[in-house]
Design a protein around this motif. Structure first.
Motif, PDB file in Angstrom:
ATOM      1  N   ALA A 158       0.875  -1.258   0.015  1.00  0.00           N
ATOM      2  CA  ALA A 158      -0.022  -0.059  -0.030  1.00  0.00           C
ATOM      3  C   ALA A 158       0.919   1.322   0.011  1.00  0.00           C
ATOM      4  N   ASP A 159       0.338   2.275  -0.672  1.00  0.00           N
ATOM      5  CA  ASP A 159       1.100   3.511  -0.758  1.00  0.00           C
ATOM      6  C   ASP A 159       1.111   4.300   0.695  1.00  0.00           C
ATOM      7  N   ARG A 160       0.146   4.217   1.462  1.00  0.00           N
ATOM      8  CA  ARG A 160       0.298   4.505   2.752  1.00  0.00           C
ATOM      9  C   ARG A 160      -0.505   3.442   3.416  1.00  0.00           C
ATOM     10  N   CYS A 161       0.139   2.873   4.490  1.00  0.00           N
ATOM     11  CA  CYS A 161      -0.333   1.563   5.113  1.00  0.00           C
ATOM     12  C   CYS A 161      -1.446   2.105   6.025  1.00  0.00           C
ATOM     13  N   LEU A 162      -1.114   2.920   7.009  1.00  0.00           N
ATOM     14  CA  LEU A 162      -2.093   3.240   8.126  1.00  0.00           C
ATOM     15  C   LEU A 162      -2.502   4.520   7.642  1.00  0.00           C
ATOM     16  N   ARG A 163      -3.751   5.081   7.352  1.00  0.00           N
ATOM     17  CA  ARG A 163      -4.087   6.398   6.869  1.00  0.00           C
ATOM     18  C   ARG A 163      -4.976   6.946   8.153  1.00  0.00           C
ATOM     19  N   ILE A 164      -4.482   7.849   8.839  1.00  0.00           N
ATOM     20  CA  ILE A 164      -5.302   8.437  10.044  1.00  0.00           C
ATOM     21  C   ILE A 164      -5.887   9.756   9.420  1.00  0.00           C
ATOM     22  N   LEU A 165      -7.142   9.755   9.201  1.00  0.00           N
ATOM     23  CA  LEU A 165      -7.952  10.798   8.732  1.00  0.00           C
ATOM     24  C   LEU A 165      -8.934  11.447   9.499  1.00  0.00           C
ATOM     25  N   ALA A 166      -8.789  11.042  10.798  1.00  0.00           N
ATOM     26  CA  ALA A 166      -9.915  11.709  11.748  1.00  0.00           C
ATOM     27  C   ALA A 166      -9.132  12.265  12.966  1.00  0.00           C
ATOM     28  N   THR A 208       7.444   0.394  15.340  1.00  0.00           N
ATOM     29  CA  THR A 208       8.675   0.557  14.474  1.00  0.00           C
ATOM     30  C   THR A 208       8.071   0.572  12.961  1.00  0.00           C
ATOM     31  N   VAL A 209       8.544   1.327  12.153  1.00  0.00           N
ATOM     32  CA  VAL A 209       8.154   1.634  10.860  1.00  0.00           C
ATOM     33  C   VAL A 209       9.540   1.545  10.047  1.00  0.00           C
ATOM     34  N   SER A 210       9.676   0.924   9.021  1.00  0.00           N
ATOM     35  CA  SER A 210      10.551   0.698   7.952  1.00  0.00           C
ATOM     36  C   SER A 210      10.352   0.468   6.607  1.00  0.00           C
ATOM     37  N   THR A 217       5.638   6.510  -0.541  1.00  0.00           N
ATOM     38  CA  THR A 217       4.804   5.823   0.216  1.00  0.00           C
ATOM     39  C   THR A 217       5.080   6.199   1.896  1.00  0.00           C
ATOM     40  N   ALA A 218       4.300   5.679   2.664  1.00  0.00           N
ATOM     41  CA  ALA A 218       4.198   6.146   4.099  1.00  0.00           C
ATOM     42  C   ALA A 218       3.933   4.869   4.912  1.00  0.00           C
ATOM     43  N   GLY A 219       4.639   4.568   6.078  1.00  0.00           N
ATOM     44  CA  GLY A 219       4.061   3.476   6.873  1.00  0.00           C
ATOM     45  C   GLY A 219       2.814   4.144   7.551  1.00  0.00           C
ATOM     46  N   VAL A 220       2.857   5.225   8.348  1.00  0.00           N
ATOM     47  CA  VAL A 220       1.866   5.819   9.029  1.00  0.00           C
ATOM     48  C   VAL A 220       1.680   7.142   8.423  1.00  0.00           C
TER      49      VAL A 220
END
Length: 374
Positions: free
Chosen positions: A79-87, A128-130, A107-110
């Motif tokens: 995924a291009d952005r694994c976890l997308r926090i939009l709230a 941890t994000v890598s 891309t972004a991990g979070v």
């Protein structure tokens, strides 16, 4: 003496007793608080359970406030952005798990917030994000926090863009291809506390592009090209900790005004602190610079203050090149080849410095004018 009930009350009691005898105890309970129904009990249990974090076991968008928790590592995600926090008002608990990507560009991990959708009060913790372009990316995200986050082998470990009033505590950024932690694009009034930035290819901690009034406190920046770099960013404070064994400089201020660098331990290949490219009105104070090639170096940087530092074991303790109206005051400069060198720098004030056991105490050359020694 027996109390006599008023006649209406006595009549009501007699009526309940009679009806109870005829129809059972349910009538006798008339008027009392009813027992909770099974449906009501189930609703209460659901309300209790809902306070637990919602499980996250795959890449997804988070669009509702609440608490969320990773329940497993997410590895080799595409995924291009694994976890997308939009709230807003979201807490993400990593629980020590890892999010691992493929190193693809963009891309972004979070990813917290977006340019089109600002958020606030988002917390990301113990994660941890890598292997992403950006390990953790905050965009248009204010008043949140990152705690106990490790970002390794990304392009940028942690990136803030137009993100203000956040707290980054105990972030560890290592082996990232460009920056460890980067505050950019008008990211203001953030606190970066107890960060560790190790072996990032360019900057350990990076403040740039009008990031203002931020505080970097108790940093540990080691084996980067530059430990802390402030480029085109004003009014920031770098206070406490250490910038050591970096390949060029412990702290670099470029085209940056009104910043303060204080109370650091500095020991690097070339410069403890380096000011350049028009950096002005900065204060370098109360640092311990030992065994750098140059303890404090200014080039094309006017109207700065170098005060109450301890500088030892350098070729030049303090070196001014084409930097006018500098105040050098109250420093202890010892055991350097040259204590203070002033080259093509006008209006320098040297005041109350302790110069001891330097091969040459003060050198003034190349047309430096109006140099005052007090």
């Amino acid at each position: 003496m027996r109390t006599r009930l008023p006649e209406p009350v006595a009549t009501a009691v007699v009526a309940i007793v009679v009806l109870s005898a005829a129809f059972g105890p349910s009538v006798a309970a008339f008027g009392a608080s009813p027992a909770a129904s099974p449906a009501a009990n189930a609703a209460g249990e659901a309300a209790t359970v809902s306070t637990a974090p919602r499980p996250v076991d795959s890449c997804r968008a988070i669009t509702e406030p609440g608490r969320y928790a990773l329940v497993a590592d997410l590895r080799d995600v595409s995924a291009d952005r694994c976890l997308r926090i939009l709230a807003s008002d979201v807490t993400l608990l990593g629980r020590g798990h890892r999010i691992d990507g493929r190193g693809d560009f963009g891309t972004a991990g979070v990813a917290v917030g977006s340019w089109g959708r600002g958020v606030s009060n988002v917390t990301v913790r113990n994660l941890t994000v890598s292997e992403f372009d950006d390990g953790v990316r905050l965009t248009n995200a204010d008043a949140g926090s990152l705690a106990d986050v490790t970002a390794a082998r990304n392009r940028i470990g942690v990136l803030l863009m137009n993100a203000s009033d956040n707290r980054l505590a105990g972030v560890r950024a290592r082996n990232n291809a460009v920056h460890g932690v980067s505050l950019a694009d008008d990211s203001d009034r953030n606190l970066v506390a107890n960060a560790t930035a190790v072996e990032n290819a360019l900057f350990g901690v990076h403040l740039a592009a009008d990031a203002s009034d931020n505080v970097v406190r108790n940093v540990s920046a080691r084996r980067n090209e530059y430990g802390v770099a402030v480029v085109g960013a004003d009014g920031n404070r770098i206070a406490g900790g250490a910038a050591v064994r970096n390949r060029i400089a412990g702290v670099w201020l470029s085209a940056a005004d009104r910043n303060r660098v204080a109370d650091l331990r500095l020991s690097n290949r070339f410069y403890g602190v380096w000011l350049s490219d028009g950096a002005s009105a900065n204060v370098v104070a109360s640092n311990v610079a030992a065994d750098n090639a140059v303890g404090v170096r200014l080039r094309d940087a006017d109207r700065n203050r170098i005060v109450e530092n301890r500088v030892t074991g350098s070729r030049d303790g303090v070196l001014l090149i084409a930097s006018d109206r500098t105040l050098v005051a109250g420093n202890r400069i010892a055991e350097n080849r040259r204590g203070i060198s002033v080259l093509a720098s006008d209006g320098t004030v040297l005041r109350n410095n302790v110069l001891r056991d330097n091969r040459r105490a003060v050198v003034v050359r190349r047309g430096s004018e109006n140099v005052t020694r007090e």
